[in-house]
Design a protein around this motif. Structure first.
Motif, PDB file in Angstrom:
ATOM      1  N   ALA A   1      -5.753  -2.033 -70.342  1.00  0.00           N
ATOM      2  CA  ALA A   1      -5.744  -2.693 -71.905  1.00  0.00           C
ATOM      3  C   ALA A   1      -6.580  -3.927 -71.874  1.00  0.00           C
ATOM      4  N   PHE A   2      -5.174  -4.378 -70.757  1.00  0.00           N
ATOM      5  CA  PHE A   2      -6.201  -5.799 -70.531  1.00  0.00           C
ATOM      6  C   PHE A   2      -6.959  -6.189 -69.868  1.00  0.00           C
ATOM      7  N   LEU A   3      -6.922  -5.396 -69.032  1.00  0.00           N
ATOM      8  CA  LEU A   3      -8.654  -5.029 -68.084  1.00  0.00           C
ATOM      9  C   LEU A   3      -9.639  -5.296 -68.986  1.00  0.00           C
ATOM     10  N   ILE A   4      -9.590  -3.784 -69.549  1.00  0.00           N
ATOM     11  CA  ILE A   4     -10.859  -3.747 -71.260  1.00  0.00           C
ATOM     12  C   ILE A   4     -10.394  -5.286 -71.712  1.00  0.00           C
ATOM     13  N   TYR A   5      -9.572  -6.259 -72.111  1.00  0.00           N
ATOM     14  CA  TYR A   5      -9.564  -7.166 -72.986  1.00  0.00           C
ATOM     15  C   TYR A   5     -10.555  -7.813 -72.339  1.00  0.00           C
ATOM     16  N   LYS A   6     -10.400  -7.886 -71.179  1.00  0.00           N
ATOM     17  CA  LYS A   6     -11.500  -8.981 -70.717  1.00  0.00           C
ATOM     18  C   LYS A   6     -12.789  -8.626 -69.955  1.00  0.00           C
ATOM     19  N   HIS A   7     -12.420  -7.290 -69.951  1.00  0.00           N
ATOM     20  CA  HIS A   7     -14.046  -7.047 -69.096  1.00  0.00           C
ATOM     21  C   HIS A   7     -14.903  -6.240 -69.646  1.00  0.00           C
ATOM     22  N   GLY A   8     -14.366  -5.377 -71.103  1.00  0.00           N
ATOM     23  CA  GLY A   8     -15.016  -5.200 -71.833  1.00  0.00           C
ATOM     24  C   GLY A   8     -14.845  -2.969 -71.738  1.00  0.00           C
ATOM     25  N   PRO A   9     -14.961  -2.511 -72.239  1.00  0.00           N
ATOM     26  CA  PRO A   9     -14.851  -0.876 -72.372  1.00  0.00           C
ATOM     27  C   PRO A   9     -15.490  -0.718 -69.963  1.00  0.00           C
ATOM     28  N   ILE A  10     -14.261   0.229 -70.218  1.00  0.00           N
ATOM     29  CA  ILE A  10     -14.289   1.217 -68.649  1.00  0.00           C
ATOM     30  C   ILE A  10     -14.847   2.240 -69.050  1.00  0.00           C
ATOM     31  N   ASP A  11     -16.084   2.345 -67.804  1.00  0.00           N
ATOM     32  CA  ASP A  11     -16.839   3.559 -67.713  1.00  0.00           C
ATOM     33  C   ASP A  11     -16.275   4.440 -67.321  1.00  0.00           C
ATOM     34  N   ARG A  12     -15.366   4.486 -65.674  1.00  0.00           N
ATOM     35  CA  ARG A  12     -15.499   5.076 -64.875  1.00  0.00           C
ATOM     36  C   ARG A  12     -13.752   5.085 -64.859  1.00  0.00           C
ATOM     37  N   VAL A  13     -12.905   5.802 -64.594  1.00  0.00           N
ATOM     38  CA  VAL A  13     -11.764   5.475 -63.749  1.00  0.00           C
ATOM     39  C   VAL A  13     -11.342   6.656 -62.885  1.00  0.00           C
ATOM     40  N   GLU A  14     -10.624   6.417 -61.630  1.00  0.00           N
ATOM     41  CA  GLU A  14     -10.821   7.318 -60.334  1.00  0.00           C
ATOM     42  C   GLU A  14      -9.820   6.678 -59.071  1.00  0.00           C
ATOM     43  N   SER A  15      -9.392   7.916 -58.710  1.00  0.00           N
ATOM     44  CA  SER A  15      -7.948   7.506 -57.409  1.00  0.00           C
ATOM     45  C   SER A  15      -8.586   8.155 -56.465  1.00  0.00           C
ATOM     46  N   HIS A  16      -9.428   9.856 -56.622  1.00  0.00           N
ATOM     47  CA  HIS A  16      -9.025  10.393 -55.255  1.00  0.00           C
ATOM     48  C   HIS A  16      -8.339  11.142 -54.924  1.00  0.00           C
ATOM     49  N   ASN A  17      -7.332  10.709 -55.857  1.00  0.00           N
ATOM     50  CA  ASN A  17      -5.544  11.455 -54.881  1.00  0.00           C
ATOM     51  C   ASN A  17      -5.452  12.190 -55.807  1.00  0.00           C
ATOM     52  N   GLU A  18      -5.146  13.121 -55.063  1.00  0.00           N
ATOM     53  CA  GLU A  18      -3.555  14.077 -55.871  1.00  0.00           C
ATOM     54  C   GLU A  18      -2.559  13.720 -56.519  1.00  0.00           C
ATOM     55  N   HIS A  19      -1.928  12.655 -56.260  1.00  0.00           N
ATOM     56  CA  HIS A  19      -0.612  12.390 -57.267  1.00  0.00           C
ATOM     57  C   HIS A  19      -0.809  11.625 -57.945  1.00  0.00           C
ATOM     58  N   TRP A  20      -2.456  11.100 -58.427  1.00  0.00           N
ATOM     59  CA  TRP A  20      -2.698  10.348 -58.952  1.00  0.00           C
ATOM     60  C   TRP A  20      -3.985  10.893 -60.619  1.00  0.00           C
TER      61      TRP A  20
END
Length: 388
Positions: free
Chosen positions: A68-87
């Motif tokens: 939420a902080f990063l969105i407030y500072k940089h605008g909407p997030i278009d993609r989010v990914e870890s490529h990791n089973e755990h996450w």
């Protein structure tokens, strides 16, 4: 485009995903992780426009506040990914919370729960082993009657061979009941007495089309590795079996994923295959390096291309076999590392140290080698793994 990477530091061999994305015009790469900023390598720090450190990536509320902080500072997030089973579940929860493109929790269920996977495999006509969900004690007897010994019991929502039991007699069932917490839902399925496990792996573009496909073969099944503490070894196939590709593409279409890697496991049954499970991410360990060496490609760059709507790179070189063979620090081997390097000087690509989290199952050192002939790969497996 704002691209949020979850755990950009770990595992270390996934760091090039972040670096390649940062090279694309109009892509701002942000990161959330629990390692101190100063611990990140310079190349990774340079690739991240901003990095938000959290105390614990397991704490989803903390991660959501960071996003939420990063969105407030940089605008909407278009993609989010870890490529990791755990996450995977955390990634999906963030997408739902902030209305981000990609797999949401409801869609993820079909790739996290073995009982749900089976429905999709069956829907497209891919063979499966008969199975049944076990939620309560009374379900165990129903499963035994329906399926019959031998049975493999796995957590319905589980990773790899963790928490797996092989049931061949009543004493095994009693041992399972003793170990079972009664809360974890299990999936019981018929034990398939086949030794060869192969995969259909690859990358899907934004339209749901497969833009890269390959296959790997395990020298030892994951359950065998867990029970016997053997050295891990697997190799990337030089050519893809058309039957396996047919099944794999049908499964990909049924699951309907986009802009993702996939890793689907099968038993090889003569000239046919039996689907085991769908993994909605790239294979772990150093498999991405093995894909790259086998096909003379750069999947880190290819992924960045599809995320930004570009084509994957041309494939000008013929594929090779690529072996990943691991060794354990505590094991006494016949041949030293120097002898391996000398014998396979023309084949060896790199030697890596396995992260501690994977070392118990997979070994401490990983040797990655290529060859044009399968006989050479088999010789390498024997030579590297030979013990005193």
């Amino acid at each position: 485009m704002n691209y949020l990477v979850i755990s950009p530091f770990y595992p270390e061999n996934f760091q090039p995903f972040t670096v390649e994305l940062s090279k694309k015009e109009d892509v701002t790469v942000l990161g959330i992780g629990q390692e101190p900023y100063d611990q990140l390598p310079e190349e990774l720090r340079s690739a991240l426009t901003e990095y938000f450190r959290v105390e614990n990536l397991e704490n989803l509320d903390e991660v959501k506040r960071a996003a939420a902080f990063l969105i407030y500072k940089h605008g909407p997030i278009d993609r989010v990914e870890s490529h990791n089973e755990h996450w995977l579940e955390s990634d999906a929860a963030l997408r739902e919370q902030f209305n981000i493109f990609g797999v949401k929790p409801k869609q993820l269920k079909r790739t996290k729960h073995k009982s749900e996977m089976k429905k999709f495999f069956t829907k497209v006509g891919v063979p499966v082993a008969p199975g049944m969900l076990v939620k309560k004690d009374k379900d165990i007897e129903k499963a035994l009657k329906k399926i019959g010994f031998p049975i493999i019991a796995k957590p319905d929502n589980g990773v790899g061979a963790a928490g797996t039991f092989k049931l061949t007699k009543k004493a095994d069932v009693d041992a399972f009941k003793e170990a079972w917490d009664g809360q974890t839902t299990y999936f019981f399925e018929k034990f398939i007495d086949l030794q060869e496990i192969v995969t259909y792996d690859g990358l899907i573009d934004s339209k749901g089309e497969v833009v890269f496909e390959t296959s790997l073969v395990y020298a030892h099944a994951p359950l065998e590795l867990l029970l016997s503490n053997k050295d891990n070894a697997y190799y990337i196939e030089k050519e893809l079996d058309p039957k396996l590709a047919e099944y794999g593409r049908a499964i990909i279409k049924a699951f309907g994923m986009k802009e993702r890697f996939f890793h689907i496991e099968f038993f090889k049954d003569g000239r046919d295959y039996i689907a085991i499970e769908y993994n909605n991410r790239i294979a772990g360990g150093f498999t991405v390096e093995a894909y790259n060496y086998a096909h003379s490609i750069d999947l880190f760059r290819d992924y960045a291309n599809i995320v930004t709507g570009q084509e994957v790179a041309d494939r000008p070189f013929a594929p090779q076999y690529c072996l990943v063979a691991t060794r354990r620090d505590k094991t006494n081997y016949v041949h030293s590392e120097d002898e391996i390097k000398q014998r396979y000087a023309d084949n060896i690509k790199t030697i890596k140290r396995m992260p501690d989290a994977f070392a118990e199952l997979q070994g401490n050192s990983a040797y990655i080698l290529t060859a044009d002939h399968l006989e050479v790969i088999q010789e390498m497996i024997d030579y590297i793994g030979k013990t005193r």
